[in-house]
Each structure stands twice: as C-alpha cells, then as structure tokens.
Design a protein around this motif. Structure first.
Motif, mmCIF file in Angstrom:
data_model
loop_
_atom_site.group_PDB
_atom_site.id
_atom_site.type_symbol
_atom_site.label_atom_id
_atom_site.label_comp_id
_atom_site.label_asym_id
_atom_site.label_seq_id
_atom_site.Cartn_x
_atom_site.Cartn_y
_atom_site.Cartn_z
ATOM 1 N N ALA A 180 38.703 43.231 31.369
ATOM 2 C CA ALA A 180 39.488 43.719 30.230
ATOM 3 C C ALA A 180 38.784 43.398 28.916
ATOM 4 O O ALA A 180 38.522 44.290 28.093
ATOM 5 C CB ALA A 180 40.895 43.107 30.252
ATOM 6 N N GLU A 222 34.755 32.941 25.583
ATOM 7 C CA GLU A 222 34.902 32.773 27.039
ATOM 8 C C GLU A 222 34.717 31.294 27.397
ATOM 9 O O GLU A 222 33.768 30.664 26.943
ATOM 10 C CB GLU A 222 33.868 33.659 27.759
ATOM 11 C CG GLU A 222 33.645 33.382 29.223
ATOM 12 C CD GLU A 222 34.882 33.577 30.114
ATOM 13 O OE1 GLU A 222 35.535 34.620 30.017
ATOM 14 O OE2 GLU A 222 35.176 32.648 30.908
ATOM 15 N N ARG A 265 31.168 35.567 39.972
ATOM 16 C CA ARG A 265 32.500 35.215 40.480
ATOM 17 C C ARG A 265 33.082 36.413 41.249
ATOM 18 O O ARG A 265 33.457 37.418 40.652
ATOM 19 C CB ARG A 265 33.386 34.849 39.277
ATOM 20 C CG ARG A 265 34.740 34.326 39.636
ATOM 21 C CD ARG A 265 35.447 33.743 38.413
ATOM 22 N NE ARG A 265 35.419 34.632 37.268
ATOM 23 C CZ ARG A 265 35.773 34.283 36.036
ATOM 24 N NH1 ARG A 265 36.195 33.069 35.787
ATOM 25 N NH2 ARG A 265 35.735 35.152 35.059
ATOM 26 N N ARG A 323 35.686 38.782 43.141
ATOM 27 C CA ARG A 323 37.149 39.023 43.157
ATOM 28 C C ARG A 323 37.404 40.426 43.694
ATOM 29 O O ARG A 323 37.374 40.650 44.882
ATOM 30 C CB ARG A 323 37.724 38.886 41.745
ATOM 31 C CG ARG A 323 37.851 37.453 41.310
ATOM 32 C CD ARG A 323 38.536 37.403 39.997
ATOM 33 N NE ARG A 323 38.763 36.042 39.548
ATOM 34 C CZ ARG A 323 39.270 35.733 38.381
ATOM 35 N NH1 ARG A 323 39.607 36.673 37.540
ATOM 36 N NH2 ARG A 323 39.461 34.480 38.033
ATOM 37 N N GLN A 356 33.465 43.163 41.641
ATOM 38 C CA GLN A 356 33.841 42.883 40.247
ATOM 39 C C GLN A 356 32.726 42.166 39.487
ATOM 40 O O GLN A 356 32.494 42.437 38.315
ATOM 41 C CB GLN A 356 35.118 42.024 40.249
ATOM 42 C CG GLN A 356 35.622 41.687 38.854
ATOM 43 C CD GLN A 356 37.041 41.142 38.873
ATOM 44 O OE1 GLN A 356 37.819 41.446 39.765
ATOM 45 N NE2 GLN A 356 37.389 40.348 37.884
ATOM 46 N N ASP A 377 45.198 40.859 33.257
ATOM 47 C CA ASP A 377 45.997 39.834 33.943
ATOM 48 C C ASP A 377 46.709 38.904 32.961
ATOM 49 O O ASP A 377 47.673 38.233 33.348
ATOM 50 C CB ASP A 377 45.093 38.984 34.852
ATOM 51 C CG ASP A 377 44.797 39.643 36.195
ATOM 52 O OD1 ASP A 377 45.089 40.841 36.346
ATOM 53 O OD2 ASP A 377 44.267 38.955 37.088
ATOM 54 N N MET A 432 42.429 44.891 38.715
ATOM 55 C CA MET A 432 41.302 45.206 37.841
ATOM 56 C C MET A 432 41.444 46.624 37.282
ATOM 57 O O MET A 432 41.057 46.888 36.142
ATOM 58 C CB MET A 432 39.980 45.069 38.597
ATOM 59 C CG MET A 432 38.786 45.279 37.696
ATOM 60 S SD MET A 432 37.249 44.822 38.467
ATOM 61 C CE MET A 432 36.959 46.210 39.542
HETATM 62 P P1 RFL Z 1 39.980 37.970 34.396
HETATM 63 O O1 RFL Z 1 39.011 38.715 35.253
HETATM 64 O O2 RFL Z 1 40.694 36.814 34.985
HETATM 65 O O3 RFL Z 1 39.170 37.517 33.121
HETATM 66 C C1 RFL Z 1 39.722 36.600 32.195
HETATM 67 C C2 RFL Z 1 38.581 35.815 31.585
HETATM 68 O O4 RFL Z 1 39.118 34.898 30.613
HETATM 69 C C3 RFL Z 1 38.514 33.616 30.795
HETATM 70 N N1 RFL Z 1 39.443 32.619 30.225
HETATM 71 C C4 RFL Z 1 39.385 32.218 28.948
HETATM 72 N N2 RFL Z 1 38.555 32.546 27.954
HETATM 73 C C5 RFL Z 1 38.768 31.961 26.738
HETATM 74 N N3 RFL Z 1 39.779 31.076 26.524
HETATM 75 C C6 RFL Z 1 40.637 30.728 27.495
HETATM 76 N N4 RFL Z 1 41.627 29.867 27.248
HETATM 77 C C7 RFL Z 1 40.463 31.305 28.778
HETATM 78 N N5 RFL Z 1 41.123 31.198 29.957
HETATM 79 C C8 RFL Z 1 40.494 32.011 30.822
HETATM 80 C C9 RFL Z 1 38.269 33.517 32.288
HETATM 81 O O5 RFL Z 1 37.235 32.584 32.589
HETATM 82 C C10 RFL Z 1 37.848 34.965 32.618
HETATM 83 O O6 RFL Z 1 36.455 35.165 32.501
HETATM 84 O O7 RFL Z 1 41.099 38.940 33.802
HETATM 85 P P2 RFL Z 1 41.050 40.533 33.447
HETATM 86 O O8 RFL Z 1 39.861 40.863 32.599
HETATM 87 O O9 RFL Z 1 42.391 40.870 32.988
HETATM 88 O O10 RFL Z 1 40.755 41.231 34.871
HETATM 89 C C11 RFL Z 1 41.718 41.175 35.896
HETATM 90 C C12 RFL Z 1 41.013 41.178 37.260
HETATM 91 O O11 RFL Z 1 40.053 40.139 37.299
HETATM 92 C C13 RFL Z 1 42.021 41.009 38.425
HETATM 93 O O12 RFL Z 1 43.170 41.777 38.175
HETATM 94 C C14 RFL Z 1 41.420 41.459 39.766
HETATM 95 O O13 RFL Z 1 40.395 40.566 40.176
HETATM 96 C C15 RFL Z 1 42.526 41.532 40.841
HETATM 97 N N6 RFL Z 1 41.952 41.910 42.156
HETATM 98 C C16 RFL Z 1 41.687 43.228 42.456
HETATM 99 N N7 RFL Z 1 41.911 44.211 41.529
HETATM 100 C C17 RFL Z 1 41.576 45.508 41.806
HETATM 101 O O14 RFL Z 1 41.823 46.381 40.939
HETATM 102 N N8 RFL Z 1 40.974 45.873 42.986
HETATM 103 C C18 RFL Z 1 40.690 44.945 43.961
HETATM 104 O O15 RFL Z 1 40.098 45.287 44.982
HETATM 105 C C19 RFL Z 1 41.085 43.567 43.726
HETATM 106 N N9 RFL Z 1 40.819 42.602 44.635
HETATM 107 C C20 RFL Z 1 41.659 40.898 43.102
HETATM 108 C C21 RFL Z 1 41.091 41.285 44.347
HETATM 109 C C22 RFL Z 1 41.913 39.538 42.833
HETATM 110 C C23 RFL Z 1 41.629 38.576 43.796
HETATM 111 N N10 RFL Z 1 41.893 37.229 43.463
HETATM 112 C C24 RFL Z 1 40.883 36.257 43.383
HETATM 113 C C25 RFL Z 1 43.165 36.923 42.869
HETATM 114 C C26 RFL Z 1 40.792 40.316 45.294
HETATM 115 C C27 RFL Z 1 41.069 38.959 45.040
HETATM 116 C C28 RFL Z 1 40.758 37.940 46.100
#
Ligand code: RFL
Length: 410
Positions: A26, A45, A55, A57, A114, A301, A314
């Motif tokens: 995002a 970050e 990382r 995901r 990702q 998220d 994502m």
């Molecule tokens: P992210 O990717 O969590 O990125 C947030 C970033 O913010 C940082 N952060 C900070 N930075 C500054 N100050 C702070 N206080 C902070 N606190 C945290 C973090 O280090 C990180 O770099 O959120 P974003 O960008 O909203 O993206 C969301 C996606 O990452 C998430 O929805 C997906 O990974 C979910 N997901 C899947 N989504 C799909 O659309 N298709 C999939 O196939 C899919 N498979 C998955 C998934 C999530 C999984 N897990 C680990 C929950 C499979 C898994 C196993």
C-alpha cells in the motif's frame, strides 16, 4: 512541488506534502503514484530494506490489480515473471473437481510473491523516481491530525534523536500492527470485527508445486490448501486450533496431514520438501470505518484486515493505494478535493464485498470439519452446487477474481 527543509542541522524539521507510514504494497504504491505526479513524499518504515524485500506473504494478484499497476508503470517485472492462472481445484469426499474460472469470466489470477512486488516497488520509488524513504525508524508518532498542519515524528536509527516532519497529509499504510490506526481517538471510528474461530498453519515448502493450480481440500480433519509461489517454493495451509504452537507440527506430521486432507482419486502425489516457514495465523478480520480522520488517511491492512482465506488482503491494499495516490495527487497539484472526499466510501465498497466473500468461503472451507453435521451438510450442498450449476460457478469465479464489484477509479 518540492520538499523544503525548514531548518537544517540537528533537530531539523523537514517538510513534505505527504508522509507515508509503512513501506508495504500500500505505502509504496501510494509513494510511486505521488512521485509520478511530481508530488514529494517521505516514506517511513520500521524494518530494513533487506527485510521487506524478502518477507514472504501473499502471492495471488487479481487481474484488475495487475492492470492498475500496469497503468501506473509498476508491473513490468510482474508481467514478465508472474504465472497466469485460470483454474483451481476443489477436493472433497475423495474426489477432485476443477473450476475453470478463466473460461467462465475471461479473467485470470497472477501469481507473483509479495516480496518480489515490494522489491519492484521500492526500486521504482527510491532508485528510479527519486522518492525519499527512511528505513529502520523507531517510535513513529502522529501529531495535530485535526489541524491543517499535521506532522509526524520518529526516532532516527542512526542518531537516536527524534525527528519531526511537517506535512499536509499522512497516509497510514503501516499494516495490521502499525501505529497510525491507534492515533484515532476513541469514538471517532467504528471497528467491526469478526473471528472465524479457527487457526491456519501457514507453511512454505522448499518444493515444486504438487499440482498445476491452486487446490482447496475440504476434509473432516480440517481444511488444507496448496498454492504455487514459484517453481521452487510452494505454500501450503493446514487448518489447526486457533493459537496452536507451530512446534506441535513437526515435518512428518505436516506431510501426513497434507497427504490425507488433499487425497483424491487421480490426484498426483504431493512433492515433499523442507519447511522453510511454519507459523500459525489466527483467522480474524476487522474493518475501520471511516478510513479518514482529519489529515490521516488509512490504507491497506492498517484500515482493514482480511484473513488470507480468499487471498484478498494485498489486492485490497493495492485498491486503496490506487485511489489514495490519485486522490492526493489531484488535491496537491490541482486543488481537486473530489477524490479525497470519495476515498473512504469507495474503498469500503470493495472491502465489504471481499469480506462477504471471505465469510462465505470460510464456511465452505471449515464447515466439513466443524463437528456440526448440519454445517457439514450445508458445506457439501454448496460444493456440489458449484459443479452442478454454471451460474453458481460463474458467480463464484467473479468473486474469486474480484470482478464482481464495480471498479470506480482503479
Ligand atoms: P504490510 O504489507 O503489512 O506493510 C506495512 C508496512 O509497515 C511497516 N510498519 C511500520 N512502518 C513505520 N512505522 C510503524 N509504526 C510501522 N509498523 C509497521 C511494516 O514493517 C510493513 O513493511 O501492509 P499493506 O501494505 O497494507 O499490505 C497488506 C498485505 O501485506 C496483506 O494484506 C497480504 O499479505 C495478505 N495476504 C494475501 N493477500 C492477497 O491479496 N493475496 C494472497 O495470496 C495473500 N496471501 C496474505 C497471504 C497474508 C499472509 N500472512 C502472513 C498474514 C498469505 C499469508 C500467509
């Protein structure tokens, strides 16, 4: 629009039109859209660049999201390297059933890990478009969000000093465990929560895929999933009790359960490999409403968590980021407020649509193992209908691909 340093030297207050908190899909997409429009921004970050680039995901990217990235010049590597999928397989009652969703809708999924997308987005933002980014920041705080002069502060990892950044807008893109959502004063946002009451053991195996498509196994012992990530690495899921300890799942137990839950007449044997990731995810969702508070705009998220049941998180993060990046660019370059005014409602339409599908799919995955014969009976009826009715299969396919919602501005 340029970033002006208000004061130089120690304790300097910098100024950027937009501060983006979080360098996930995002935040980096918002940053890239802003840089393309000539708007300066600072991305903060907490982790290192090396960590976010490796990382693992998500992996499943919906076709509309790929087109959105492509239109913004962000999909070159993805289009060259991603696998394109048009089928998935359901296994239940010892049989396998193919659902050919590309045939039904003309649309596809792209499978692109990702961490590869994040690597592409960081490179484009920082190295190509010249965007400012600080890695390893600590203790990020938001200030004066209800004024027209908000600011963000953080502790610099090198000096240990607190740095202040004045801005016009803060994009809260720091994921489900970030701080920006906690800046919302109690009573100013509603948080809707749902708990699926199950856990998933999320696994990455150093093994080639065991099937040429995504496989969902509905079994009385629990759900099992198979998802390709690359020719060398495959993701598997096993339903488990919420809060289970991954140590309860040694190598042999994992592969025995996967073989049992994914067994079906004519199914190829599973290709086993070393387990390089093993973690338990508690399956819950939440949605913050609205996504805007004063000068803070939440995306991804940070605003809404969707359990990975339907592989939507994502994709939703990208949807928010397209809308937010375009809306901020319009506001800051043309003084056009319309995108920002519509932002929250436009995102929430798709968020709720995906939540509803995720809830439906959760019952399909978990009903068989619920221990409740009524739920198990309903699950089997739903599954059979998918393969008895082209209309039911097409409706599923549209939701699975995220093609059933109205695309407003992506
Ligand atoms: P992210 O990717 O969590 O990125 C947030 C970033 O913010 C940082 N952060 C900070 N930075 C500054 N100050 C702070 N206080 C902070 N606190 C945290 C973090 O280090 C990180 O770099 O959120 P974003 O960008 O909203 O993206 C969301 C996606 O990452 C998430 O929805 C997906 O990974 C979910 N997901 C899947 N989504 C799909 O659309 N298709 C999939 O196939 C899919 N498979 C998955 C998934 C999530 C999984 N897990 C680990 C929950 C499979 C898994 C196993």
């Amino acid at each position: 629009m340029t970033a002006a340093s208000l004061r130089a030297g120690p304790g300097a207050v910098q100024r950027f039109p937009v501060v983006v908190v979080g360098a996930g899909p995002a935040g980096l997409t918002v940053g890239n859209v802003l840089r393309a429009a000539g708007v300066d921004c600072l991305v903060l970050e907490t982790e290192s660049r090396a960590l976010i680039e490796r990382r693992p995901r998500a992996g499943v990217v919906e076709e509309w999201a790929v087109r959105g990235l492509e239109r913004r010049g962000l999909a070159r590597n993805l289009l060259e390297r991603a696998q394109v999928h048009g089928e998935c397989e359901f296994r239940f009652a010892g049989e396998r059933y193919r659902l050919r969703y590309a045939e039904l809708t003309g649309r596809h999924h792209y499978v692109y890990p990702q961490q590869f997308l994040v690597t592409d987005l960081v490179r484009e933002y920082a190295d190509v478009r010249g965007g400012a980014i600080r890695f390893g920041v600590r203790d990020v705080r938001l200030h004066d969000l209800e004024s027209d002069r908000p600011s963000v502060s953080y502790v610099c990892p090198d000096s240990g000093e607190r740095r202040f950044v004045a801005c016009d807008f803060v994009a809260g893109c720091d994921g489900a465990r970030g701080v920006t959502r906690t800046a919302l004063p109690p009573g100013r946002a509603r948080v809707a929560r749902h708990d699926h009451g199950v856990g998933w053991l999320a696994l990455l195996a150093e093994a080639p895929p065991s099937c040429d498509c995504v496989v969902f196994g509905m079994h009385p012992s629990g759900f099992a999933g198979h998802m390709q990530r690359s020719p060398e690495v495959t993701r598997y899921y096993l339903q488990c009790p919420p809060g289970d300890d991954p140590e309860n799942w040694p190598h042999d137990r994992v592969w025995t359960e996967l073989r049992e839950r994914l067994a079906a007449t004519g199914a190829p044997p599973l290709t086993e490999g070393r387990l390089i990731e093993k973690r338990v995810l508690d399956m819950h969702d939440h949605v913050v409403q609205p996504l805007v508070f004063g000068r803070l705009l939440l995306a991804g998220d940070a605003a809404h968590l969707t359990a990975p049941i339907a592989a939507k998180g994502m994709n939703l993060a990208l949807h928010d980021a397209f809308l937010l990046g375009d809306a901020l660019a319009a506001r800051l370059t043309e003084d056009d407020e319309r995108g920002l005014s519509a932002y929250s409602a436009a995102c929430l339409d798709r968020v709720w649509d995906y939540q509803e599908f995720s809830q439906w799919l959760s019952e399909l995955y978990h009903g068989t193992a619920s221990g409740d014969p009524y739920r198990a009976g309903l699950t089997l009826a739903r599954l059979r209908r998918l393969f008895a009715s082209r209309v039911a299969a097409t409706a599923f396919a549209e939701q699975y691909l995220g093609a059933a919602t109205t695309d407003r501005l992506t």
